[in-house]
Design a protein around this motif. Structure first.
Motif, PDB file in Angstrom:
ATOM      1  N   HIS A 178     -74.734   5.481 117.431  1.00 17.59           N
ATOM      2  CA  HIS A 178     -73.559   5.090 118.230  1.00 17.59           C
ATOM      3  C   HIS A 178     -72.279   5.721 117.688  1.00 17.59           C
ATOM      4  O   HIS A 178     -71.476   6.281 118.446  1.00 17.59           O
ATOM      5  CB  HIS A 178     -73.447   3.564 118.227  1.00 17.59           C
ATOM      6  CG  HIS A 178     -72.217   3.028 118.888  1.00 17.59           C
ATOM      7  ND1 HIS A 178     -71.936   3.215 120.228  1.00 17.59           N
ATOM      8  CD2 HIS A 178     -71.170   2.298 118.382  1.00 17.59           C
ATOM      9  CE1 HIS A 178     -70.790   2.630 120.530  1.00 17.59           C
ATOM     10  NE2 HIS A 178     -70.301   2.077 119.427  1.00 17.59           N
ATOM     11  N   ALA A 179     -72.066   5.630 116.380  1.00 20.57           N
ATOM     12  CA  ALA A 179     -70.828   6.128 115.770  1.00 20.57           C
ATOM     13  C   ALA A 179     -70.695   7.641 115.876  1.00 20.57           C
ATOM     14  O   ALA A 179     -69.568   8.169 115.884  1.00 20.57           O
ATOM     15  CB  ALA A 179     -70.756   5.697 114.309  1.00 20.57           C
ATOM     16  N   PHE A 184     -67.933   7.721 121.382  1.00 19.19           N
ATOM     17  CA  PHE A 184     -67.522   6.648 120.473  1.00 19.19           C
ATOM     18  C   PHE A 184     -66.003   6.589 120.354  1.00 19.19           C
ATOM     19  O   PHE A 184     -65.337   7.602 120.152  1.00 19.19           O
ATOM     20  CB  PHE A 184     -68.141   6.886 119.091  1.00 19.19           C
ATOM     21  CG  PHE A 184     -67.735   5.863 118.067  1.00 19.19           C
ATOM     22  CD1 PHE A 184     -68.226   4.569 118.125  1.00 19.19           C
ATOM     23  CD2 PHE A 184     -66.845   6.196 117.040  1.00 19.19           C
ATOM     24  CE1 PHE A 184     -67.846   3.618 117.191  1.00 19.19           C
ATOM     25  CE2 PHE A 184     -66.472   5.254 116.098  1.00 19.19           C
ATOM     26  CZ  PHE A 184     -66.976   3.957 116.173  1.00 19.19           C
ATOM     27  N   PRO A 189     -64.743  -0.049 118.733  1.00 20.07           N
ATOM     28  CA  PRO A 189     -66.017   0.435 118.177  1.00 20.07           C
ATOM     29  C   PRO A 189     -67.275  -0.155 118.810  1.00 20.07           C
ATOM     30  O   PRO A 189     -68.322   0.492 118.762  1.00 20.07           O
ATOM     31  CB  PRO A 189     -65.921   0.053 116.694  1.00 20.07           C
ATOM     32  CG  PRO A 189     -64.911  -1.049 116.643  1.00 20.07           C
ATOM     33  CD  PRO A 189     -63.936  -0.755 117.730  1.00 20.07           C
ATOM     34  N   LEU A 193     -71.896   0.253 123.043  1.00 17.80           N
ATOM     35  CA  LEU A 193     -73.038   0.073 122.145  1.00 17.80           C
ATOM     36  C   LEU A 193     -74.151  -0.617 122.922  1.00 17.80           C
ATOM     37  O   LEU A 193     -74.011  -1.782 123.325  1.00 17.80           O
ATOM     38  CB  LEU A 193     -72.644  -0.767 120.926  1.00 17.80           C
ATOM     39  CG  LEU A 193     -73.780  -1.115 119.950  1.00 17.80           C
ATOM     40  CD1 LEU A 193     -74.394   0.149 119.359  1.00 17.80           C
ATOM     41  CD2 LEU A 193     -73.278  -2.034 118.851  1.00 17.80           C
TER      42      LEU A 193
END
Length: 440
Positions: A178-179, A184, A189, A193
């Protein structure tokens, strides 16, 4: 004890990026422990550790919580007890009969207390992937992204009261993918997701991330580099694969084929490359892929590709493109072959040969089914048989307006120039392009 090395690396990064010069014990007490263990649901389960032992009621005097007593017990063991797996992450169990015990030595390891605390830090940075294995990556951006993800795991878990904890390595796999995603947003944050939680008797759990998706994430972030991962599993029985090269530059070739998005169904082409790659599935499990010696382009062979080549077990299957899911897998298989062949001219030759064979199958000299069967005989595993089948088609197509001779000559020339190992890939590609025309 590689977990200690990785823990010390994060400790150095933390000092570098925050200015706080914490010892390993201070980092454990102030940063890791509050997130991981000072809650009813832990983020990580360390078997036989003080955090896995229930505290007797008699030890809870003086207003101490259970977590505080467990922390004090850990500090005491680190200071006074010879190291073992119950409080040193990655160490063998005490004694010689346990399934996670190591070889007996009369020397005995000398491990400082700081190294022990570092092992807890490093152990929380393992990236879990499908197949029950984890990776430790000695890369600044990876380590820092995983560290920042710890707090988000706590938030994610707290927002889901029926979700089980103790899945830090599984979380790390999802978080890293994800990051390092192109969408992203560090300001938001947790947006986008997507983790499809499983529900077992009312308890939610995270499934392990597919290993190829973690590799794709690393490839996006390190497009011009190769990395090395330490691959292991700490469970009821410890398992060590060792250091495995990650040949990301080879895997990057799949990304470089953006001009081949037309191979995908029209309905999903607009989704973009990153979204499509989330649907990629592989032939090898991760442990088997490691046995190849390196994780590169060959290791991410798409699932079911080998079904479409004749074998000793029977004739090749015909790919199906009737559903979007099947058509997407069909496109991935072609993309991977193109990346492996790494030759645009070979793709063009395969496509022209497929077009010629499709034209031949559409002639009216004999029944369409018989012609299809004759074309199918071209898709063989060995070059001599391939050339023989093309010769038979030339005999059948004498007098045709189509110049089969020049088209077949070009294909044979390319086949004779390519390495023997590439021929099966080439012939599968020809068959795929032929089927794509038939389905159009």
């Amino acid at each position: 004890m590689y977990t200690s090395h990785i823990g010390r690396r994060l400790l150095g990064l933390y000092h570098q990026r925050t200015g706080e010069d914490l010892s390993a014990r201070q980092f454990f007490e102030q940063r890791l422990y509050p997130l991981f263990y000072n809650h009813k649901r832990y983020l990580q389960w360390v078997p036989s550790s003080p955090f896995a032992q229930k505290v007797a009621a008699g030890n809870l005097g003086g207003g101490k919580t259970e977590a505080e007593v467990q922390l004090a017990t850990l500090h005491h063991k680190i200071a006074t007890v010879p190291p073992d797996a119950s409080f040193v992450i990655g160490f063998p169990a005490a004694g010689v009969e346990g399934t996670t015990s190591g070889q007996v030595s009369g020397v005995g390891p000398r491990v400082g207390t700081e190294e022990i605390y570092c092992s807890w830090i490093g152990g929380a940075l393992g990236v879990g992937v499908s197949g029950g294995l984890s990776l430790l990556l000695d890369e600044d951006d990876v380590l820092w992204a995983l560290y920042e993800g710890w707090a988000h795991y706590r938030t994610y878990l707290d927002q889901r009261p029926t979700m089980k904890g103790n899945q830090i390595e599984t979380w790390n796999g999802h978080w890293l993918a994800h990051a390092f995603d192109s969408e992203f947003d560090p300001n938001h944050p947790l947006d986008n997701l997507k983790i499809e939680l499983t529900d077992t008797a009312g308890t939610l759990a995270m499934p392990t991330r597919e290993w190829v998706q973690v590799l794709f994430a690393l490839t996006r972030h390190y497009p011009t580099r190769d990395l090395t991962a330490y691959v292991y599993s700490l469970a009821q029985t410890n398992r060590t694969i060792g250091f495995v090269p990650l040949q990301l530059r080879g895997i990057r070739k799949v990304y470089d084929l953006t001009d081949k998005l037309f191979l995908f169904p029209a309905a999903v082409q607009s989704a973009g490359q990153d979204q499509l790659l989330r649907l990629y599935s592989v032939h090898y499990g991760f442990a088997r892929a490691c046995q190849l010696g390196a994780i590169g382009l060959a290791a991410i062979e798409p699932a079911k590709l080998r079904d479409y080549l004749p074998s000793a077990y029977g004739p090749a299957k015909a790919p199906s493109t009737k559903t979007d899911a099947a058509a997407i897998q069909f496109a991935f298989q072609q993309l991977w072959i193109l990346a492996m062949l790494n030759n645009q001219e070979l793709y063009d030759t395969a496509d022209r040969l497929a077009g010629a064979l499709h034209q031949f199958s559409g002639t009216a000299k004999q029944g369409k089914m018989n012609l299809d069967r004759q074309v199918e005989k071209v898709f063989v595993k060995h070059r001599p048989a391939f050339i023989e089948r093309l010769t038979e088609i030339l005999e059948e197509a004498k007098g045709s307006a189509v110049d089969y001779v020049s088209l077949f000559d070009e294909a044979v020339r390319q086949v004779m120039l390519m390495p023997v190992d590439n021929f099966p890939l080439f012939i599968i590609l020809v068959r795929f392009r032929y089927i794509a025309r038939a389905a159009a």
